[in-house]
Design a protein around this motif. Structure first.
Motif, PDB file in Angstrom:
ATOM      1  N   THR A 122      45.981   6.858 -18.779  1.00  0.00           N
ATOM      2  CA  THR A 122      46.305   7.336 -17.431  1.00  0.00           C
ATOM      3  C   THR A 122      47.499   8.280 -17.409  1.00  0.00           C
ATOM      4  O   THR A 122      47.768   8.906 -16.383  1.00  0.00           O
ATOM      5  CB  THR A 122      46.575   6.146 -16.489  1.00  0.00           C
ATOM      6  OG1 THR A 122      47.481   5.240 -17.129  1.00  0.00           O
ATOM      7  CG2 THR A 122      45.278   5.419 -16.176  1.00  0.00           C
ATOM      8  N   ASP A 123      48.217   8.385 -18.536  1.00  0.00           N
ATOM      9  CA  ASP A 123      49.335   9.332 -18.566  1.00  0.00           C
ATOM     10  C   ASP A 123      49.768   9.589 -20.006  1.00  0.00           C
ATOM     11  O   ASP A 123      49.794   8.667 -20.824  1.00  0.00           O
ATOM     12  CB  ASP A 123      50.518   8.788 -17.757  1.00  0.00           C
ATOM     13  CG  ASP A 123      51.609   9.831 -17.554  1.00  0.00           C
ATOM     14  OD1 ASP A 123      51.262  11.007 -17.340  1.00  0.00           O
ATOM     15  OD2 ASP A 123      52.805   9.473 -17.607  1.00  0.00           O
ATOM     16  N   VAL A 124      50.091  10.849 -20.274  1.00  0.00           N
ATOM     17  CA  VAL A 124      50.687  11.257 -21.547  1.00  0.00           C
ATOM     18  C   VAL A 124      51.840  12.173 -21.185  1.00  0.00           C
ATOM     19  O   VAL A 124      51.650  13.188 -20.511  1.00  0.00           O
ATOM     20  CB  VAL A 124      49.688  12.005 -22.456  1.00  0.00           C
ATOM     21  CG1 VAL A 124      50.381  12.501 -23.720  1.00  0.00           C
ATOM     22  CG2 VAL A 124      48.516  11.099 -22.828  1.00  0.00           C
ATOM     23  N   SER A 125      53.055  11.814 -21.615  1.00  0.00           N
ATOM     24  CA  SER A 125      54.222  12.590 -21.218  1.00  0.00           C
ATOM     25  C   SER A 125      55.287  12.555 -22.304  1.00  0.00           C
ATOM     26  O   SER A 125      55.140  11.864 -23.319  1.00  0.00           O
ATOM     27  CB  SER A 125      54.794  12.055 -19.899  1.00  0.00           C
ATOM     28  OG  SER A 125      55.188  10.701 -20.050  1.00  0.00           O
ATOM     29  N   GLU A 126      56.357  13.300 -22.072  1.00  0.00           N
ATOM     30  CA  GLU A 126      57.498  13.284 -22.987  1.00  0.00           C
ATOM     31  C   GLU A 126      58.771  13.237 -22.168  1.00  0.00           C
ATOM     32  O   GLU A 126      58.982  14.055 -21.274  1.00  0.00           O
ATOM     33  CB  GLU A 126      57.485  14.502 -23.901  1.00  0.00           C
ATOM     34  CG  GLU A 126      58.577  14.467 -24.957  1.00  0.00           C
ATOM     35  CD  GLU A 126      58.357  15.455 -26.092  1.00  0.00           C
ATOM     36  OE1 GLU A 126      59.167  15.446 -27.030  1.00  0.00           O
ATOM     37  OE2 GLU A 126      57.377  16.219 -26.013  1.00  0.00           O
TER      38      GLU A 126
ATOM     39  N   LYS B  47      57.968  10.710 -26.685  1.00  0.00           N
ATOM     40  CA  LYS B  47      56.562  10.845 -26.291  1.00  0.00           C
ATOM     41  C   LYS B  47      56.024   9.490 -25.837  1.00  0.00           C
ATOM     42  O   LYS B  47      56.232   8.475 -26.509  1.00  0.00           O
ATOM     43  CB  LYS B  47      55.727  11.391 -27.458  1.00  0.00           C
ATOM     44  CG  LYS B  47      56.056  12.829 -27.834  1.00  0.00           C
ATOM     45  CD  LYS B  47      55.156  13.311 -28.961  1.00  0.00           C
ATOM     46  CE  LYS B  47      55.370  14.790 -29.267  1.00  0.00           C
ATOM     47  NZ  LYS B  47      56.734  15.075 -29.783  1.00  0.00           N
ATOM     48  N   THR B  48      55.322   9.498 -24.703  1.00  0.00           N
ATOM     49  CA  THR B  48      54.842   8.256 -24.097  1.00  0.00           C
ATOM     50  C   THR B  48      53.358   8.333 -23.762  1.00  0.00           C
ATOM     51  O   THR B  48      52.881   9.361 -23.286  1.00  0.00           O
ATOM     52  CB  THR B  48      55.622   7.955 -22.798  1.00  0.00           C
ATOM     53  OG1 THR B  48      57.015   7.801 -23.111  1.00  0.00           O
ATOM     54  CG2 THR B  48      55.121   6.688 -22.132  1.00  0.00           C
ATOM     55  N   VAL B  49      52.655   7.233 -23.998  1.00  0.00           N
ATOM     56  CA  VAL B  49      51.241   7.106 -23.624  1.00  0.00           C
ATOM     57  C   VAL B  49      51.093   5.860 -22.768  1.00  0.00           C
ATOM     58  O   VAL B  49      51.569   4.778 -23.140  1.00  0.00           O
ATOM     59  CB  VAL B  49      50.324   7.003 -24.866  1.00  0.00           C
ATOM     60  CG1 VAL B  49      48.879   6.700 -24.441  1.00  0.00           C
ATOM     61  CG2 VAL B  49      50.361   8.298 -25.674  1.00  0.00           C
ATOM     62  N   GLU B  50      50.433   6.013 -21.616  1.00  0.00           N
ATOM     63  CA  GLU B  50      50.158   4.874 -20.728  1.00  0.00           C
ATOM     64  C   GLU B  50      48.665   4.596 -20.734  1.00  0.00           C
ATOM     65  O   GLU B  50      47.865   5.501 -20.533  1.00  0.00           O
ATOM     66  CB  GLU B  50      50.620   5.177 -19.304  1.00  0.00           C
ATOM     67  CG  GLU B  50      50.281   4.067 -18.309  1.00  0.00           C
ATOM     68  CD  GLU B  50      50.601   4.462 -16.877  1.00  0.00           C
ATOM     69  OE1 GLU B  50      51.782   4.363 -16.487  1.00  0.00           O
ATOM     70  OE2 GLU B  50      49.669   4.885 -16.163  1.00  0.00           O
TER      71      GLU B  50
ATOM     72  N   TYR C 256      53.246   2.896 -24.533  1.00  0.00           N
ATOM     73  CA  TYR C 256      53.647   3.150 -25.910  1.00  0.00           C
ATOM     74  C   TYR C 256      54.664   4.294 -25.864  1.00  0.00           C
ATOM     75  O   TYR C 256      54.323   5.410 -25.465  1.00  0.00           O
ATOM     76  CB  TYR C 256      52.452   3.567 -26.759  1.00  0.00           C
ATOM     77  CG  TYR C 256      51.285   2.594 -26.724  1.00  0.00           C
ATOM     78  CD1 TYR C 256      51.047   1.707 -27.772  1.00  0.00           C
ATOM     79  CD2 TYR C 256      50.401   2.578 -25.638  1.00  0.00           C
ATOM     80  CE1 TYR C 256      49.978   0.821 -27.744  1.00  0.00           C
ATOM     81  CE2 TYR C 256      49.326   1.694 -25.595  1.00  0.00           C
ATOM     82  CZ  TYR C 256      49.124   0.822 -26.644  1.00  0.00           C
ATOM     83  OH  TYR C 256      48.061  -0.041 -26.605  1.00  0.00           O
ATOM     84  N   GLN C 257      55.900   4.029 -26.271  1.00  0.00           N
ATOM     85  CA  GLN C 257      56.957   5.032 -26.198  1.00  0.00           C
ATOM     86  C   GLN C 257      57.613   5.253 -27.564  1.00  0.00           C
ATOM     87  O   GLN C 257      57.399   4.477 -28.486  1.00  0.00           O
ATOM     88  CB  GLN C 257      58.013   4.614 -25.168  1.00  0.00           C
ATOM     89  CG  GLN C 257      57.450   4.514 -23.751  1.00  0.00           C
ATOM     90  CD  GLN C 257      58.457   3.980 -22.748  1.00  0.00           C
ATOM     91  OE1 GLN C 257      59.407   3.291 -23.118  1.00  0.00           O
ATOM     92  NE2 GLN C 257      58.255   4.273 -21.473  1.00  0.00           N
TER      93      GLN C 257
END
Length: 214
Positions: free
Chosen positions: A127-131, A137-140, A151-152
């Protein structure tokens, strides 16, 4: 020039014709509107429930047991999840110090001497990939409307927003973040149930159904 008067029966006839025209016109308009409404199928509309529950949060196996977000064997805990009822030693290990501020750790930080694959602890939708400047870098990933996993501190990301992932699938690689810059190969892992952060270490090997029922 003389004005000619219409005879009474002529007036009545003209009024009848006008009334008939009005009735016919109204009938045509109503028929057209009904035709448009009937011909519009369900596929022409977007339903909120369909979007949220069918497309955005696909149904997954609720008997699926949550696994650790890695497969390598040389992984250790760098920072624990902060819990109020933990021992003093455990709480001290769950405190993050950054720029003069002490923070309670809202996840578990894992580390290794070498880069390792980060895998999906459970199936779901990205639902989200960001930095983020601090978190890296983060994955939701959402398993459902109630269960979210973050995951960060990732060094690499192998998925994109909207992807459907299966349990055990590689979603990235370990990395670093500003908060734990001394760890070059780490992973900050968080889990949320109904918007409340929970300790992942307590839920490994438990099924998604059991977690949601508790």
């Amino acid at each position: 020039m003389k004005k000619r008067r219409l005879k009474p029966f002529v007036k009545i006839t003209l009024l009848g014709v006008l009334l008939l025209v009005c009735v016919i016109s109204a009938g045509v308009l109503i028929n057209n509107n009904n035709t448009q409404l009937v011909s519009k199928s369900d596929d022409d509309f977007t339903y909120v429930n369909d979007y949220i529950f069918d497309s955005y949060y696909p149904v997954v196996n609720q008997d699926e047991k949550i696994i650790r977000p890695y497969t390598a064997s040389n992984i250790s805990i760098y920072k624990n999840f902060y819990e109020k009822d933990a021992s003093e030693e455990e709480q001290q290990n769950a405190i993050i110090f950054h720029e003069g501020i002490y923070m309670q750790n809202s996840g578990v930080d894992y580390k290794s001497d070498e880069q390792f694959d980060v895998t999906a602890a459970l199936s779901g939708t990205v639902t989200d990939v960001s930095e983020d400047p601090l978190l890296g870098k983060t994955v939701e990933i959402r398993n459902s409307t109630e269960l979210i996993v973050l995951y960060q501190s990732l060094g690499e990301v192998a998925v994109k927003k909207g992807d459907t992932v299966t349990q055990g699938q590689i979603i990235g690689k370990s990395g670093t973040c500003t908060l734990n810059s001394e760890v070059s190969n780490g992973l900050h892992f968080e889990m949320y149930k109904n918007g409340t952060v929970i300790n992942p270490e307590k839920y490994y090997d438990k099924s998604v159904k059991d977690l949601k029922d508790n």
